[in-house]
Design a protein around this motif. Structure first.
Motif, PDB file in Angstrom:
ATOM      1  N   UNK A   1       0.836  -1.197   0.000  1.00  0.00           N
ATOM      2  CA  UNK A   1       0.000   0.000   0.000  1.00  0.00           C
ATOM      3  C   UNK A   1       0.878   1.257   0.000  1.00  0.00           C
ATOM      4  N   UNK A   2       0.439   2.235  -0.730  1.00  0.00           N
ATOM      5  CA  UNK A   2       1.169   3.501  -0.824  1.00  0.00           C
ATOM      6  C   UNK A   2       1.241   4.185   0.546  1.00  0.00           C
ATOM      7  N   UNK A   3       2.443   4.639   0.876  1.00  0.00           N
ATOM      8  CA  UNK A   3       2.661   5.347   2.128  1.00  0.00           C
ATOM      9  C   UNK A   3       2.263   6.808   1.933  1.00  0.00           C
ATOM     10  N   UNK A   4       1.149   7.224   2.524  1.00  0.00           N
ATOM     11  CA  UNK A   4       0.701   8.617   2.389  1.00  0.00           C
ATOM     12  C   UNK A   4       1.325   9.429   3.521  1.00  0.00           C
ATOM     13  N   UNK A   5       2.489   9.996   3.265  1.00  0.00           N
ATOM     14  CA  UNK A   5       3.211  10.718   4.323  1.00  0.00           C
ATOM     15  C   UNK A   5       2.584  12.081   4.584  1.00  0.00           C
ATOM     16  N   UNK A   6       2.712  12.552   5.840  1.00  0.00           N
ATOM     17  CA  UNK A   6       1.930  13.729   6.248  1.00  0.00           C
ATOM     18  C   UNK A   6       2.495  15.076   5.822  1.00  0.00           C
ATOM     19  N   UNK A   7       3.727  15.123   5.321  1.00  0.00           N
ATOM     20  CA  UNK A   7       4.278  16.437   4.996  1.00  0.00           C
ATOM     21  C   UNK A   7       5.374  16.367   3.956  1.00  0.00           C
ATOM     22  N   UNK A   8       5.813  17.555   3.513  1.00  0.00           N
ATOM     23  CA  UNK A   8       6.880  17.663   2.526  1.00  0.00           C
ATOM     24  C   UNK A   8       8.227  17.368   3.199  1.00  0.00           C
ATOM     25  N   UNK A   9       9.036  16.547   2.559  1.00  0.00           N
ATOM     26  CA  UNK A   9      10.346  16.186   3.108  1.00  0.00           C
ATOM     27  C   UNK A   9      11.321  17.358   3.083  1.00  0.00           C
ATOM     28  N   UNK A  10      10.996  18.369   2.297  1.00  0.00           N
ATOM     29  CA  UNK A  10      11.902  19.510   2.155  1.00  0.00           C
ATOM     30  C   UNK A  10      11.494  20.645   3.094  1.00  0.00           C
ATOM     31  N   UNK A  11      10.285  21.182   2.947  1.00  0.00           N
ATOM     32  CA  UNK A  11       9.886  22.350   3.741  1.00  0.00           C
ATOM     33  C   UNK A  11       8.973  21.977   4.907  1.00  0.00           C
ATOM     34  N   UNK A  16      -1.937  16.824   3.523  1.00  0.00           N
ATOM     35  CA  UNK A  16      -2.962  15.847   3.903  1.00  0.00           C
ATOM     36  C   UNK A  16      -3.256  14.893   2.747  1.00  0.00           C
ATOM     37  N   UNK A  17      -3.868  13.740   3.054  1.00  0.00           N
ATOM     38  CA  UNK A  17      -4.081  12.705   2.025  1.00  0.00           C
ATOM     39  C   UNK A  17      -4.874  13.201   0.822  1.00  0.00           C
ATOM     40  N   UNK A  28       8.134   6.652  -2.792  1.00  0.00           N
ATOM     41  CA  UNK A  28       7.196   7.371  -1.936  1.00  0.00           C
ATOM     42  C   UNK A  28       7.849   8.499  -1.151  1.00  0.00           C
ATOM     43  N   UNK A  29       9.034   8.943  -1.562  1.00  0.00           N
ATOM     44  CA  UNK A  29       9.550  10.189  -1.024  1.00  0.00           C
ATOM     45  C   UNK A  29       8.507  11.238  -1.409  1.00  0.00           C
ATOM     46  N   UNK A  30       8.147  12.106  -0.459  1.00  0.00           N
ATOM     47  CA  UNK A  30       6.985  12.980  -0.634  1.00  0.00           C
ATOM     48  C   UNK A  30       7.387  14.448  -0.544  1.00  0.00           C
ATOM     49  N   UNK A  31       6.918  15.221  -1.502  1.00  0.00           N
ATOM     50  CA  UNK A  31       7.301  16.626  -1.609  1.00  0.00           C
ATOM     51  C   UNK A  31       6.085  17.452  -1.991  1.00  0.00           C
ATOM     52  N   UNK A  32       6.134  18.751  -1.671  1.00  0.00           N
ATOM     53  CA  UNK A  32       5.057  19.619  -2.120  1.00  0.00           C
ATOM     54  C   UNK A  32       5.393  20.141  -3.523  1.00  0.00           C
ATOM     55  N   UNK A  67      -3.717   7.193   6.401  1.00  0.00           N
ATOM     56  CA  UNK A  67      -2.465   7.775   5.957  1.00  0.00           C
ATOM     57  C   UNK A  67      -1.407   7.630   7.042  1.00  0.00           C
ATOM     58  N   UNK A  68      -0.147   7.637   6.620  1.00  0.00           N
ATOM     59  CA  UNK A  68       0.971   7.590   7.556  1.00  0.00           C
ATOM     60  C   UNK A  68       0.984   8.846   8.428  1.00  0.00           C
TER      61      UNK A  68
END
Ligand SMILES: [Zn+2]
Ligand SMILES: [Zn+2]
Length: 78
Positions: A1-11, A16-17, A28-32, A67-68
């Motif tokens: 299952x896709x990891x829905x991370x709660x925030x941007x890894x950068x800023x 939100x999901x 699944x590295x997550x960014x805005x 979500x994660x």
């Protein structure tokens, strides 16, 4: 299952999901979207892969597959 991370890894802004501004790589590295456009220029700095908009999980499925809540933030964002 896709990891829905709660925030941007950068800023570290909240993603939100149901956010249309969340972008992910194949790991699944997550960014805005702002960081992807202005800082990362479309390339994931962790793996070098490309970034795509994160699919939005329907609300009724979030009830059973939530979500994660584990925040991941890079120490240095390029
Ligand atoms: Zn960001
Ligand atoms: Zn990545």
């Amino acid at each position: 299952m896709l990891d829905l991370r709660p925030g941007c890894e950068c800023c570290d802004r909240d993603l939100p999901p149901d956010s249309p501004d969340a972008m992910i790589c194949t790991y699944e590295c997550t960014w805005c979207r702002d960081c992807v456009d202005n800082v990362l220029h479309g390339v994931c700095p962790n793996c070098g892969g490309n970034l795509q908009p994160r699919p939005i999980r329907p609300a009724e499925l979030l009830a059973t597959n939530p979500a994660s809540t584990q925040r991941v933030v890079r120490e240095h964002c390029p």
